[in-house]
Design a protein around this motif. Structure first.
Motif, mmCIF file in Angstrom:
data_model
loop_
_atom_site.group_PDB
_atom_site.id
_atom_site.type_symbol
_atom_site.label_atom_id
_atom_site.label_comp_id
_atom_site.label_asym_id
_atom_site.label_seq_id
_atom_site.Cartn_x
_atom_site.Cartn_y
_atom_site.Cartn_z
ATOM 1 N N ALA A 122 6.490 6.385 8.324
ATOM 2 C CA ALA A 122 5.188 5.861 8.724
ATOM 3 C C ALA A 122 4.134 6.959 8.729
ATOM 4 C CB ALA A 122 5.283 5.213 10.101
ATOM 5 N N GLY A 123 4.540 8.191 9.067
ATOM 6 C CA GLY A 123 3.603 9.312 9.025
ATOM 7 C C GLY A 123 3.425 9.881 7.636
ATOM 8 N N LEU A 124 4.500 9.878 6.849
ATOM 9 C CA LEU A 124 4.423 10.420 5.499
ATOM 10 C C LEU A 124 3.670 9.489 4.550
ATOM 11 C CD1 LEU A 124 8.095 11.717 5.187
ATOM 12 C CD2 LEU A 124 6.050 13.137 5.257
ATOM 13 N N VAL A 125 3.745 8.169 4.823
ATOM 14 C CA VAL A 125 3.055 7.176 3.985
ATOM 15 C C VAL A 125 2.175 6.326 4.903
ATOM 16 C CG1 VAL A 125 3.347 5.380 2.235
ATOM 17 C CG2 VAL A 125 5.100 7.139 2.503
ATOM 18 N N PRO A 126 1.025 6.854 5.314
ATOM 19 C CA PRO A 126 0.194 6.133 6.290
ATOM 20 C C PRO A 126 -0.459 4.876 5.746
ATOM 21 C CG PRO A 126 -0.930 8.130 5.541
ATOM 22 C CD PRO A 126 0.456 8.182 4.969
ATOM 23 N N ASP A 127 -0.604 4.764 4.419
ATOM 24 C CA ASP A 127 -1.227 3.584 3.831
ATOM 25 C C ASP A 127 -0.282 2.391 3.953
ATOM 26 O OD1 ASP A 127 -3.278 2.228 2.063
ATOM 27 O OD2 ASP A 127 -1.486 2.020 0.827
ATOM 28 N N SER A 128 -0.741 1.325 4.609
ATOM 29 C CA SER A 128 0.132 0.179 4.873
ATOM 30 C C SER A 128 0.569 -0.518 3.591
ATOM 31 C CB SER A 128 -0.580 -0.821 5.792
ATOM 32 O OG SER A 128 -1.786 -1.275 5.195
ATOM 33 N N GLY A 129 -0.255 -0.493 2.542
ATOM 34 C CA GLY A 129 0.128 -1.125 1.293
ATOM 35 C C GLY A 129 1.272 -0.408 0.612
ATOM 36 N N ALA A 130 1.228 0.929 0.603
ATOM 37 C CA ALA A 130 2.290 1.705 -0.037
ATOM 38 C C ALA A 130 3.543 1.776 0.820
ATOM 39 C CB ALA A 130 1.793 3.125 -0.329
ATOM 40 N N ARG A 131 3.415 1.499 2.110
ATOM 41 C CA ARG A 131 4.546 1.658 3.015
ATOM 42 C C ARG A 131 5.660 0.653 2.717
ATOM 43 N NH1 ARG A 131 2.874 1.618 9.110
ATOM 44 N NH2 ARG A 131 1.512 3.292 8.396
ATOM 45 N N ALA A 132 5.287 -0.559 2.267
ATOM 46 C CA ALA A 132 6.317 -1.560 1.963
ATOM 47 C C ALA A 132 7.239 -1.046 0.866
ATOM 48 C CB ALA A 132 5.652 -2.867 1.544
ATOM 49 N N ARG A 133 6.663 -0.459 -0.182
ATOM 50 C CA ARG A 133 7.481 0.092 -1.272
ATOM 51 C C ARG A 133 8.299 1.282 -0.779
ATOM 52 N NH1 ARG A 133 6.435 4.008 -5.495
ATOM 53 N NH2 ARG A 133 7.776 3.599 -7.288
ATOM 54 N N ALA A 134 7.709 2.105 0.089
ATOM 55 C CA ALA A 134 8.413 3.277 0.595
ATOM 56 C C ALA A 134 9.651 2.872 1.381
ATOM 57 C CB ALA A 134 7.482 4.115 1.468
ATOM 58 N N TYR A 135 9.542 1.856 2.217
ATOM 59 C CA TYR A 135 10.700 1.433 3.001
ATOM 60 C C TYR A 135 11.735 0.726 2.144
ATOM 61 C CZ TYR A 135 9.103 2.998 7.522
ATOM 62 O OH TYR A 135 8.736 3.796 8.584
ATOM 63 N N ALA A 136 11.302 0.055 1.088
ATOM 64 C CA ALA A 136 12.279 -0.531 0.167
ATOM 65 C C ALA A 136 13.076 0.568 -0.529
ATOM 66 C CB ALA A 136 11.559 -1.406 -0.856
ATOM 67 N N LEU A 137 12.404 1.642 -0.939
ATOM 68 C CA LEU A 137 13.105 2.762 -1.552
ATOM 69 C C LEU A 137 14.004 3.463 -0.539
ATOM 70 C CD1 LEU A 137 10.208 4.222 -3.742
ATOM 71 C CD2 LEU A 137 12.211 2.953 -4.533
ATOM 72 N N ASP A 138 13.566 3.531 0.713
ATOM 73 C CA ASP A 138 14.401 4.107 1.760
ATOM 74 C C ASP A 138 15.675 3.284 1.930
ATOM 75 O OD1 ASP A 138 15.058 5.875 3.868
ATOM 76 O OD2 ASP A 138 14.229 4.497 5.350
ATOM 77 N N ALA A 139 15.528 1.956 1.923
ATOM 78 C CA ALA A 139 16.707 1.098 2.013
ATOM 79 C C ALA A 139 17.649 1.352 0.843
ATOM 80 C CB ALA A 139 16.277 -0.373 2.044
ATOM 81 N N ALA A 140 17.082 1.619 -0.324
ATOM 82 C CA ALA A 140 17.913 1.881 -1.501
ATOM 83 C C ALA A 140 18.746 3.149 -1.326
ATOM 84 C CB ALA A 140 17.044 1.988 -2.747
ATOM 85 N N THR A 141 18.258 4.131 -0.549
ATOM 86 C CA THR A 141 19.053 5.346 -0.339
ATOM 87 C C THR A 141 20.330 5.034 0.439
ATOM 88 O OG1 THR A 141 17.971 6.022 1.750
ATOM 89 C CG2 THR A 141 16.949 6.749 -0.313
#
Length: 422
Positions: A122-141
């Motif tokens: 949430a701090g590394l990707v503060p933009d709410s639009g990009a955060r959805a993709r970031a958490y999906a990639l995190d889930a992929a890890t």
């Protein structure tokens, strides 16, 4: 993809490879050095048991260290790596209580490998639009580590031995600690002064109040309460999937086929998580989580009743496709609805509760295996996914991420801190 997100994904992948490889590695090492898997099972239990107990404390300590960026996470990953190395050196050589103590120390850092790391996004990707993709990639890890870690440990053990196989996990965890030093997590803004020209000395609430703060937030905010209850119930079923898949395949005349079922489940989850990274707006995370739980439960229920084994394999893969986006939605809900001051606690508590639920599910499955047929066993685990979906019914589907639905208990008018915007 920004440099910060790439660095985070590399850190998370290395840490989760080490974590997911421990179950296989500990078992192989115990067999190699003692001739029995009994000590390995005890060490693994000591590794897993502290997750739920340590989750509130590690979350609170990480929250207290927010001003130091990712320093607490670096330290936790360093201890995590040292504990893996310690188990590799002592298992089968040192007294059992010593090995168990080392394993328990590593287990205490487990919540930071899962929820603790995810809370940084949430701090590394503060933009709410990009955060959805970031958490999906995190889930992929998580999914990628679940597939790659057991295969890597087994291959390494076959070539160089069980000891070196566990040593590679320690190296992977140490690499995660090193990579975490490069993460630039925004620090909270300085506290306000009481009056012009005079800065009030920062006050800190007692640790026990901060420990309760995360629990209160989980209970008070409907989306957090709902997703925590739903996924914890679902994970009682997930914890029993491995033994259920093994006995189901054996009963249907495919000895060893349980491994294939679990592999396609994990592969499907990886594909689903990567697909979630590309989804557009229009479907709330709460609604997505409910759909995923229903889809997973329905697919597993179909696998329990399916006759042809290839159809059973396909349905396990379908269950994985639904499970991948579920994790991404869960992470996004925690990030969007948890106040910044207790966000890490919410992540670590959620991860700890799911781990505990999975352990309980494994124990319940083992206890029920003699009384139920494999198909009945799998159907019961599928029903838990469907029951979890009902707990999300009636929860509001949308709250603007930047508004924060409620203030955390420790975010009073004088104590609140804010993370800088993009």
């Amino acid at each position: 993809m920004g440099r910060g997100l790439r660095g985070y994904l590399a850190t998370a992948t290395c840490a989760r490879l080490a974590d997911d490889g421990m179950a296989v590695s500990v078992t192989l090492l115990a067999l190699h050095r003692t001739g029995s898997a009994a000590q390995g099972a005890a060490v693994l239990a000591a590794w897993m048991a502290p997750h739920a107990v340590a989750a509130p404390l590690t979350g609170a300590l990480a929250a207290r260290a927010r001003g130091a960026g990712a320093a607490f996470h670096v330290a936790a990953l360093g201890v995590f790596a040292a504990a893996i190395a310690g188990v590799a050196l002592t298992l089968g050589r040192a007294p059992v209580p010593v090995v168990l103590a080392v394993a328990a120390l590593g287990g205490c850092c487990g919540p930071m490998v899962t929820g603790g790391l995810s809370s940084l996004l949430a701090g590394l990707v503060p933009d709410s639009g990009a955060r959805a993709r970031a958490y999906a990639l995190d889930a992929a890890t998580y999914n990628a580590a679940g597939i790659a870690a057991p295969a890597a440990v087994t291959t390494t053990a076959g070539v160089w031995g069980a000891g070196p196989a566990m040593a590679t996990l320690a190296v992977s965890a140490a690499g995660a600690a090193g990579l975490a030093t490069t993460l630039r997590v925004p620090r909270p803004a300085a506290r306000r002064a009481d009056r012009p020209g005079r800065r009030r000395s920062p006050s800190r609430s007692p640790l026990w109040e901060e420990l309760l703060g995360g629990l209160r937030v989980l209970w008070r905010i409907p989306a957090l309460r709902g997703i925590t209850a739903a996924t914890s119930l679902a994970f009682v079923g997930v914890g029993g999937l491995a033994p259920a898949a093994v006995v189901l395949a054996d009963e249907r005349g495919y000895p060893g086929g349980g491994g294939l079922l679990l592999t396609v489940l994990a592969a499907g989850a990886l594909v689903g998580a990567l697909g979630a990274a590309r989804r557009g707006p229009g479907l709330s995370d709460v609604r997505l989580a409910g759909i995923c739980l229903v889809g997973t439960g329905a697919a597993l229920l179909g696998a329990a009743t399916a006759g042809p084994h290839p159809l059973c394999v396909a349905l396990f893969a379908l269950a994985g496709l639904f499970d991948g986006p579920l994790l991404a939605a869960t992470l996004r809900i925690r990030a969007d609805h948890a106040p910044p001051a207790v966000r890490t606690q919410v992540f670590t508590l959620g991860a700890g509760l799911k781990t505990t639920a999975a352990s309980a599910g494994a124990a319940l499955t083992a206890a029920s295996a003699s009384a139920l047929s494999p198909a009945q066993l799998l159907a019961g685990l599928a029903a838990l996914q469907l029951a979890g979906a009902t707990l999300l019914y009636g929860i509001p589907h949308s709250v603007h991420p930047e508004e924060g639905p409620e203030k955390g208990p420790e975010e009073g008018p004088e104590q609140r801190t804010e993370e800088p915007g993009p």
